[in-house]
Scaffold this active site. Structure first.
Site, PDB file in Angstrom:
ATOM      1  N   SER A 124       7.326   3.833   2.179  1.00  0.00           N
ATOM      2  CA  SER A 124       6.859   2.801   3.096  1.00  0.00           C
ATOM      3  C   SER A 124       7.943   2.468   4.110  1.00  0.00           C
ATOM      4  CB  SER A 124       6.531   1.552   2.267  1.00  0.00           C
ATOM      5  OG  SER A 124       6.465   0.428   3.093  1.00  0.00           O
ATOM      6  N   TYR A 149       8.689  -5.120  -4.414  1.00  0.00           N
ATOM      7  CA  TYR A 149       7.852  -3.959  -4.065  1.00  0.00           C
ATOM      8  C   TYR A 149       8.653  -2.978  -3.219  1.00  0.00           C
ATOM      9  CZ  TYR A 149       4.639  -1.143  -1.300  1.00  0.00           C
ATOM     10  OH  TYR A 149       4.043  -0.091  -0.674  1.00  0.00           O
ATOM     11  N   LYS A 153      10.298   1.016  -3.893  1.00  0.00           N
ATOM     12  CA  LYS A 153      10.147   2.236  -3.070  1.00  0.00           C
ATOM     13  C   LYS A 153      11.519   2.854  -2.782  1.00  0.00           C
ATOM     14  CE  LYS A 153       5.688   2.215  -2.674  1.00  0.00           C
ATOM     15  NZ  LYS A 153       4.885   3.255  -3.327  1.00  0.00           N
TER      16      LYS A 153
HETATM   17  N1  LIG Z   1      -1.691   0.389   2.135  1.00  0.00           N
HETATM   18  C1  LIG Z   1      -0.521   0.248   2.736  1.00  0.00           C
HETATM   19  O1  LIG Z   1      -0.412  -0.530   3.674  1.00  0.00           O
HETATM   20  C2  LIG Z   1       0.683   1.028   2.275  1.00  0.00           C
HETATM   21  C3  LIG Z   1       1.816   1.079   3.104  1.00  0.00           C
HETATM   22  C4  LIG Z   1       2.927   1.804   2.668  1.00  0.00           C
HETATM   23  C5  LIG Z   1       2.910   2.451   1.444  1.00  0.00           C
HETATM   24  N2  LIG Z   1       1.787   2.376   0.661  1.00  0.00           N
HETATM   25  C6  LIG Z   1       1.797   3.057  -0.632  1.00  0.00           C
HETATM   26  O2  LIG Z   1       0.741   3.998  -0.642  1.00  0.00           O
HETATM   27  C7  LIG Z   1       0.233   4.154  -1.970  1.00  0.00           C
HETATM   28  C8  LIG Z   1      -1.271   3.980  -1.971  1.00  0.00           C
HETATM   29  O3  LIG Z   1      -1.566   2.705  -1.452  1.00  0.00           O
HETATM   30  P1  LIG Z   1      -3.064   2.178  -1.262  1.00  0.00           P
HETATM   31  O4  LIG Z   1      -3.063   1.246  -0.113  1.00  0.00           O
HETATM   32  O5  LIG Z   1      -4.004   3.298  -1.289  1.00  0.00           O
HETATM   33  O6  LIG Z   1      -3.197   1.301  -2.582  1.00  0.00           O
HETATM   34  P2  LIG Z   1      -4.357   1.261  -3.686  1.00  0.00           P
HETATM   35  O7  LIG Z   1      -4.040   0.119  -4.588  1.00  0.00           O
HETATM   36  O8  LIG Z   1      -5.679   1.299  -3.033  1.00  0.00           O
HETATM   37  O9  LIG Z   1      -4.098   2.641  -4.440  1.00  0.00           O
HETATM   38  C9  LIG Z   1      -3.187   2.768  -5.505  1.00  0.00           C
HETATM   39  C10 LIG Z   1      -3.935   3.455  -6.622  1.00  0.00           C
HETATM   40  O10 LIG Z   1      -3.048   3.670  -7.723  1.00  0.00           O
HETATM   41  C11 LIG Z   1      -3.696   3.308  -8.918  1.00  0.00           C
HETATM   42  N3  LIG Z   1      -2.635   2.940  -9.857  1.00  0.00           N
HETATM   43  C12 LIG Z   1      -1.773   1.906  -9.777  1.00  0.00           C
HETATM   44  N4  LIG Z   1      -0.922   1.907 -10.820  1.00  0.00           N
HETATM   45  C13 LIG Z   1      -1.242   2.997 -11.577  1.00  0.00           C
HETATM   46  C14 LIG Z   1      -0.734   3.550 -12.769  1.00  0.00           C
HETATM   47  N5  LIG Z   1       0.271   2.958 -13.437  1.00  0.00           N
HETATM   48  N6  LIG Z   1      -1.277   4.677 -13.252  1.00  0.00           N
HETATM   49  C15 LIG Z   1      -2.317   5.282 -12.603  1.00  0.00           C
HETATM   50  N7  LIG Z   1      -2.855   4.788 -11.472  1.00  0.00           N
HETATM   51  C16 LIG Z   1      -2.321   3.660 -10.964  1.00  0.00           C
HETATM   52  C17 LIG Z   1      -4.652   2.185  -8.544  1.00  0.00           C
HETATM   53  O11 LIG Z   1      -5.749   2.053  -9.431  1.00  0.00           O
HETATM   54  C18 LIG Z   1      -5.102   2.634  -7.163  1.00  0.00           C
HETATM   55  O12 LIG Z   1      -6.229   3.484  -7.236  1.00  0.00           O
HETATM   56  C19 LIG Z   1       0.997   3.155  -2.823  1.00  0.00           C
HETATM   57  O13 LIG Z   1       2.077   3.818  -3.430  1.00  0.00           O
HETATM   58  C20 LIG Z   1       1.498   2.156  -1.799  1.00  0.00           C
HETATM   59  O14 LIG Z   1       2.668   1.498  -2.251  1.00  0.00           O
HETATM   60  C21 LIG Z   1       0.671   1.686   1.050  1.00  0.00           C
END
Ligand SMILES: NC(=O)c1ccc[n+]([C@@H]2O[C@H](COP(=O)([O-])OP(=O)(O)OC[C@H]3O[C@@H](n4cnc5c(N)ncnc54)[C@H](O)[C@@H]3O)[C@@H](O)[C@H]2O)c1
Length: 343
Positions: A124, A149, A153
């Site tokens: 991120s 958080y 990362k």
């Molecule tokens: N959405 C954003 O703005 C953003 C920005 C930067 C980075 N990210 C990163 O991108 C990734 C995906 O984000 P997103 O927005 O799709 O979030 P999201 O919550 O929709 O997706 C994360 C998924 O991981 C699953 N999950 C969480 N912990 C788990 C575990 N211990 N075992 C198995 N599954 C697990 C959840 O059920 C979910 O389906 C994450 O790592 C997040 O930190 C997101």
């Protein structure tokens, strides 16, 4: 390739799975569904007319992960699974370190045991911390994020560096996302946050659909173009395509080992008020809002230097802000309760 996608039922994961299937990759999704519905995968299968192997499991569950690697010839892992609510991470930091850091370390260990070296990590922009000046470049020294958080990362990026030092076959990519918004153009899959949305666009969309009364704009007195915070918003389908580009880059570089980081953003800062105006124009919906005090830890403005991804991955965000708004609205208005109403 056969790609194991952890967290593949979530927001960015489901859009990426769709792109992978469209490029004829085989996909195994591994997700504990703590923040997702398996309905997202069912819809991706319908949209692509292809099937996904879904395994419900936790990345901290070494035995279950090992079973997945034993029953599938995995070529690469795209690792989305994480908890991602910035504010919540300050209240329950240990849950974030446990899930995001311990979970990633367990996954990397099981990958090594099974001789799987290709790893793409969801990092991120928050890893640049509070002291780097935008536009953020991959060459900057990682900063001190304001939340557990963000720290989680940075910790996983550091773990990847140490894994690469100890294993000269490891091939890691860290994709540093800026602010993904929008939904697939079909309106069939999108962001379905549980509870009160933490991010701006899902909140705006829920106000538009009548689920929330009004938007709170946190601070209008920043030193930015209109006083509100500026972020680098990119369309989630552009972001999803960035993962396919990263996978192709790995495939085209058999000699590569180590870790490489890429920013995935547009390179432009958009303010909160610009988002609200753009949403109103694109959807003809009115968004009532109030100005609320600044939120602790919010940076005034940041955006990506997106040149490295353009030059090396041959990837560039191409969808417009209007596309982002229209696609968000198509998803939200067609699915006012998210996936739940279809379960
Ligand atoms: N959405 C954003 O703005 C953003 C920005 C930067 C980075 N990210 C990163 O991108 C990734 C995906 O984000 P997103 O927005 O799709 O979030 P999201 O919550 O929709 O997706 C994360 C998924 O991981 C699953 N999950 C969480 N912990 C788990 C575990 N211990 N075992 C198995 N599954 C697990 C959840 O059920 C979910 O389906 C994450 O790592 C997040 O930190 C997101």
């Amino acid at each position: 390739m056969k790609v194991l996608v952890t967290g593949g039922a979530g927001y960015i994961g489901s859009h990426t799975v769709l792109c992978l299937l469209q490029q004829d990759h085989q996909v195994v999704v591994y997700d504990n569904l703590c923040n997702a519905s398996v309905e997202s995968i069912t819809r991706v299968e319908k949209l692509t007319d292809k099937s996904v192997e879904f395994v419900e499991g936790d990345i901290r569950d070494r035995a279950a992960l090992t079973e997945v690697f034993h029953s599938h010839q995995v070529d690469a892992v795209i690792h989305f699974a994480a908890l991602k609510a910035v504010g919540e991470s300050s209240q329950i930091p240990l849950a974030y370190y446990q899930n995001n850091v311990h979970g990633s370390a367990t996954l990397l260990e099981v990958m090594a045991e099974n001789n799987v070296q290709n790893f793409i990590f969801s990092s991120s922009a928050t890893v640049y911390g509070e002291s780097n000046e935008p536009p953020y470049k991959e060459t900057m020294v990682l900063g001190q994020p304001a939340s557990p958080y963000g720290t989680s990362k940075v910790m996983v990026e550091n773990i990847m560096q140490d894994v690469a030092k100890s294993n000269d076959k490891f091939r890691g990519i860290s994709l540093r996302y800026f602010n993904p918004i929008g939904a697939h153009e079909s309106g069939q899959i999108g962001e379905d946050p549980k509870g009160i949305p933490n991010n701006l666009l899902p909140f705006v969309a829920q106000v538009a659909v009548g689920k929330r009364e009004k938007l709170s704009v946190f601070g209008d007195d920043y030193a930015t173009k209109d006083g509100s915070c500026e972020r680098d918003y990119l369309h989630v389908m552009d972001l999803a395509e960035g993962h396919v580009a990263a996978l192709n880059w790995l495939a085209s570089k058999p000699e590569f080992t180590g870790v490489e980081a890429f920013n995935l953003g547009t390179g432009t800062g958009i303010s909160v008020f610009e988002i609200v105006n753009s949403f109103e124009q694109a959807t003809e919906q009115k968004i009532p809002f109030e100005v609320a005090p600044r939120r602790q830890g919010d940076l005034p403005a940041f955006w990506a230097d997106a040149n490295k991804a353009k030059e090396q991955l041959n990837w560039q965000a191409k969808r417009s802000l209007t596309d982002m708004m229209k696609d968000t609205w198509r998803w939200q208005s067609g699915n006012p309760q998210g996936y739940v109403s279809h379960d």
